[in-house]
Design a protein around this motif. Structure first.
Motif, PDB file in Angstrom:
ATOM      1  N   PHE A 301     -57.763 -13.315  53.503  1.00 18.07           N
ATOM      2  CA  PHE A 301     -57.533 -14.164  53.816  1.00 18.07           C
ATOM      3  C   PHE A 301     -58.445 -15.573  54.367  1.00 18.07           C
ATOM      4  N   ALA A 302     -59.667 -15.266  52.750  1.00 19.76           N
ATOM      5  CA  ALA A 302     -60.997 -15.538  52.865  1.00 19.76           C
ATOM      6  C   ALA A 302     -60.104 -16.931  52.693  1.00 19.76           C
ATOM      7  N   PRO A 303     -61.926 -17.177  53.224  1.00 24.96           N
ATOM      8  CA  PRO A 303     -62.696 -17.417  54.345  1.00 24.96           C
ATOM      9  C   PRO A 303     -62.483 -17.322  55.243  1.00 24.96           C
ATOM     10  N   TYR A 304     -61.061 -16.741  56.098  1.00 24.44           N
ATOM     11  CA  TYR A 304     -61.160 -16.019  57.550  1.00 24.44           C
ATOM     12  C   TYR A 304     -60.349 -14.580  57.038  1.00 24.44           C
ATOM     13  N   GLU A 305     -61.430 -14.018  58.374  1.00 25.04           N
ATOM     14  CA  GLU A 305     -61.556 -12.390  57.835  1.00 25.04           C
ATOM     15  C   GLU A 305     -60.326 -12.005  58.940  1.00 25.04           C
ATOM     16  N   LEU A 306     -60.327 -10.964  58.751  1.00 22.65           N
ATOM     17  CA  LEU A 306     -59.719 -10.118  60.151  1.00 22.65           C
ATOM     18  C   LEU A 306     -59.810  -8.787  60.229  1.00 22.65           C
ATOM     19  N   PRO A 307     -60.381  -8.557  61.923  1.00 26.02           N
ATOM     20  CA  PRO A 307     -60.907  -6.979  62.380  1.00 26.02           C
ATOM     21  C   PRO A 307     -60.965  -6.272  61.542  1.00 26.02           C
ATOM     22  N   VAL A 308     -61.452  -5.084  60.968  1.00 25.12           N
ATOM     23  CA  VAL A 308     -61.375  -4.529  60.200  1.00 25.12           C
ATOM     24  C   VAL A 308     -59.810  -3.321  61.117  1.00 25.12           C
ATOM     25  N   GLY A 309     -60.123  -3.444  62.392  1.00 28.71           N
ATOM     26  CA  GLY A 309     -58.990  -2.349  62.807  1.00 28.71           C
ATOM     27  C   GLY A 309     -58.122  -2.671  62.929  1.00 28.71           C
ATOM     28  N   ILE A 310     -57.093  -4.392  63.068  1.00 26.92           N
ATOM     29  CA  ILE A 310     -55.826  -3.986  61.978  1.00 26.92           C
ATOM     30  C   ILE A 310     -55.589  -4.167  61.049  1.00 26.92           C
ATOM     31  N   VAL A 311     -56.410  -4.412  59.682  1.00 26.22           N
ATOM     32  CA  VAL A 311     -56.042  -3.286  58.870  1.00 26.22           C
ATOM     33  C   VAL A 311     -55.876  -1.622  58.455  1.00 26.22           C
ATOM     34  N   LEU A 312     -56.558  -1.165  59.223  1.00 26.90           N
ATOM     35  CA  LEU A 312     -56.627   0.308  59.431  1.00 26.90           C
ATOM     36  C   LEU A 312     -54.981   0.478  60.288  1.00 26.90           C
ATOM     37  N   SER A 313     -54.771   0.034  61.223  1.00 21.17           N
ATOM     38  CA  SER A 313     -53.453  -0.262  61.680  1.00 21.17           C
ATOM     39  C   SER A 313     -52.203  -0.239  60.901  1.00 21.17           C
ATOM     40  N   ALA A 314     -52.447  -1.511  60.711  1.00 19.85           N
ATOM     41  CA  ALA A 314     -50.933  -1.379  59.658  1.00 19.85           C
ATOM     42  C   ALA A 314     -51.506  -0.427  58.635  1.00 19.85           C
ATOM     43  N   LEU A 315     -52.335   0.548  57.916  1.00 22.27           N
ATOM     44  CA  LEU A 315     -52.554   0.887  56.786  1.00 22.27           C
ATOM     45  C   LEU A 315     -51.790   2.278  57.573  1.00 22.27           C
ATOM     46  N   GLY A 316     -52.582   2.576  58.420  1.00 25.57           N
ATOM     47  CA  GLY A 316     -52.134   3.944  59.057  1.00 25.57           C
ATOM     48  C   GLY A 316     -51.838   4.139  60.027  1.00 25.57           C
ATOM     49  N   GLY A 317     -50.391   2.957  60.741  1.00 22.48           N
ATOM     50  CA  GLY A 317     -49.718   3.804  61.618  1.00 22.48           C
ATOM     51  C   GLY A 317     -47.662   3.897  60.268  1.00 22.48           C
ATOM     52  N   PRO A 318     -48.146   3.611  59.317  1.00 22.07           N
ATOM     53  CA  PRO A 318     -46.760   3.899  58.168  1.00 22.07           C
ATOM     54  C   PRO A 318     -47.711   5.777  57.839  1.00 22.07           C
ATOM     55  N   SER A 319     -48.557   6.011  57.271  1.00 22.90           N
ATOM     56  CA  SER A 319     -49.391   6.953  57.047  1.00 22.90           C
ATOM     57  C   SER A 319     -48.880   8.370  57.752  1.00 22.90           C
ATOM     58  N   PHE A 320     -49.407   7.625  59.819  1.00 23.17           N
ATOM     59  CA  PHE A 320     -49.255   8.678  60.668  1.00 23.17           C
ATOM     60  C   PHE A 320     -48.058   9.352  60.923  1.00 23.17           C
ATOM     61  N   LEU A 321     -46.986   8.314  60.549  1.00 23.31           N
ATOM     62  CA  LEU A 321     -45.492   8.210  60.586  1.00 23.31           C
ATOM     63  C   LEU A 321     -45.067   9.447  59.384  1.00 23.31           C
ATOM     64  N   VAL A 322     -45.517   9.488  58.104  1.00 17.81           N
ATOM     65  CA  VAL A 322     -45.030  10.637  57.232  1.00 17.81           C
ATOM     66  C   VAL A 322     -45.820  11.765  57.453  1.00 17.81           C
ATOM     67  N   VAL A 323     -46.845  11.696  58.035  1.00 21.54           N
ATOM     68  CA  VAL A 323     -47.860  13.401  58.841  1.00 21.54           C
ATOM     69  C   VAL A 323     -47.198  13.738  59.776  1.00 21.54           C
ATOM     70  N   LEU A 324     -46.137  13.014  60.484  1.00 20.31           N
ATOM     71  CA  LEU A 324     -45.277  13.984  61.805  1.00 20.31           C
ATOM     72  C   LEU A 324     -44.190  13.986  61.137  1.00 20.31           C
ATOM     73  N   ILE A 325     -43.454  13.241  60.433  1.00 23.59           N
ATOM     74  CA  ILE A 325     -42.374  14.064  59.553  1.00 23.59           C
ATOM     75  C   ILE A 325     -42.104  15.319  59.246  1.00 23.59           C
ATOM     76  N   LYS A 326     -44.229  15.414  58.465  1.00 23.29           N
ATOM     77  CA  LYS A 326     -43.599  16.573  57.196  1.00 23.29           C
ATOM     78  C   LYS A 326     -44.427  17.888  58.473  1.00 23.29           C
ATOM     79  N   TYR A 327     -44.716  17.866  59.775  1.00 24.75           N
ATOM     80  CA  TYR A 327     -45.547  19.002  60.148  1.00 24.75           C
ATOM     81  C   TYR A 327     -44.040  19.097  61.119  1.00 24.75           C
ATOM     82  N   ARG A 328     -43.296  18.229  61.550  1.00 21.72           N
ATOM     83  CA  ARG A 328     -42.391  18.433  61.753  1.00 21.72           C
ATOM     84  C   ARG A 328     -40.843  19.590  60.840  1.00 21.72           C
ATOM     85  N   ARG A 329     -41.763  19.350  60.594  1.00 24.19           N
ATOM     86  CA  ARG A 329     -40.792  20.394  58.754  1.00 24.19           C
ATOM     87  C   ARG A 329     -40.799  21.810  58.817  1.00 24.19           C
TER      88      ARG A 329
END
Length: 334
Positions: A301-329
């Motif tokens: 959103f340059a020249p505005y910027e987001l805190p990196v924690g928001i980006v990591l949470s947006a990327l990490g949430g779905p990825s973590f869900l995949v890890v949980l599904i595979k771990y349960r299997r």
């Protein structure tokens, strides 16, 4: 499709090259873009003679170094925790580190409002004190993986309640709490980085040398003891290393999410835990992910910027869900 080579050494070298490319791209891109010629001029000129160009370079290099260092430390801390406790869901919050760091920041701003520049010191001291309390509680009730986890959960709950009470009584602290909870590399100064980076680098080097004890622990306590390993002493050392890494990283960037929890899972799928290069690879992978996430946060959103924690949470949430599904299997954790 595999981007990195199949051998562990090849993967590590490929990841190192990716980190260099990511650092170069992040250095050139931003609200003010730099060409390769301007980049070279900024690197060779002094801050006093180079003017604004040199200042831009200085600020971006500090931010890039902070992302690489904090991302590596948090990922390595999470990997040590998960392997030592044999718990794939373990992260820095498990030892009460996050809760104690957040409370110490609030107390620091409440008691010493004129010393805002010392927030990293408040955070690191609080996080380390919280870790010591958890270790002490676990030791009182026969030091084990279960007592350690339960002690961490209990401490996090109590300290979280105290933090919420402070925010209710002193609502002006909400802004401080939010900034710290989201996490960012934008406000890290060169002075803070130069003070803490030697300790972080030393702790990471020591942690990367602990592959053999971790492999022995994975065989079980009885087997590790029969092989001559002092299980409780080694486990305490590994957990202390993890606490130091996460406490110092959190003191710089705040509670940047998902790196300590998710990156170790990704690394295990690329290099097995018994490989000597697993821990260095985990650290470098975490640094790369933090760097690319921070670059995305600056540019999306340059020249505005987001805190990196928001980006990591947006990327990490779905990825973590995949890890949980595979771990349960029932897919292998190691």
């Amino acid at each position: 499709m595999h981007i990195l080579p199949h051998s562990s050494k090849g993967k590590l070298n490929g990841l190192f090259a990716l980190a260099l490319v990511g650092a170069w791209y992040s250095l050139c891109k931003g609200a003010i873009a730099l060409s390769p010629g301007e980049l070279l001029a900024g690197l060779t000129s002094s801050r006093t003679n180079g003017g604004s160009l040199s200042m831009i370079m200085h600020l971006r290099m500090v931010r890039i170094a902070s992302a690489l260092l904090c991302g590596s430390a948090l990922s390595l801390s999470g990997s040590l925790l998960q392997q030592t406790l044999n718990n794939p869901m373990a992260g820095p919050s498990l030892l009460g580190i996050n809760a104690s760091a957040a409370l110490s920041v609030l107390l620091g701003m409440l008691l010493f409002p004129s010393l805002a520049q010392l927030l990293p010191l408040f955070s690191s001291v609080g996080a380390l004190v919280g870790s010591v309390i958890v270790f002490s509680l676990a030791t009182l009730y026969r030091f084990s993986r279960l007592t350690l986890i339960l002690s961490g959960i209990a401490l996090s709950t109590v300290l979280g309640a105290i933090s919420d009470a402070l925010l209710t009584i002193f609502p002006d602290l909400v802004a401080v709490k939010v900034d710290f909870l989201v996490g960012s590399f934008a406000h890290i100064t060169s002075t803070q980085l130069s003070l803490l980076s030697p300790i972080l680098v030393m702790a990471m080097i020591i942690a990367c040398m602990m592959g053999r004890p971790l492999t022995m622990l994975s065989l079980g306590d009885e087997c590790a003891t029969s092989l001559g390993l002092r299980v409780n002493r080694v486990r305490l050392l590994l957990l202390s290393l993890s606490a130091v890494l996460s406490a110092l990283a959190i003191s710089l960037c705040g509670l940047v999410g998902f790196l300590g929890l998710l990156v170790p899972h990704i690394a295990r799928r690329m290099i097995p835990t018994h490989d000597a290069l697993h821990l260095p690879f985990t650290a470098l992978l975490g640094g790369c992910i933090a760097l690319f996430a921070d670059t995305t946060a600056r540019l999306i959103f340059a020249p505005y910027e987001l805190p990196v924690g928001i980006v990591l949470s947006a990327l990490g949430g779905p990825s973590f869900l995949v890890v949980l599904i595979k771990y349960r299997r029932g897919e292998s954790y190691a």
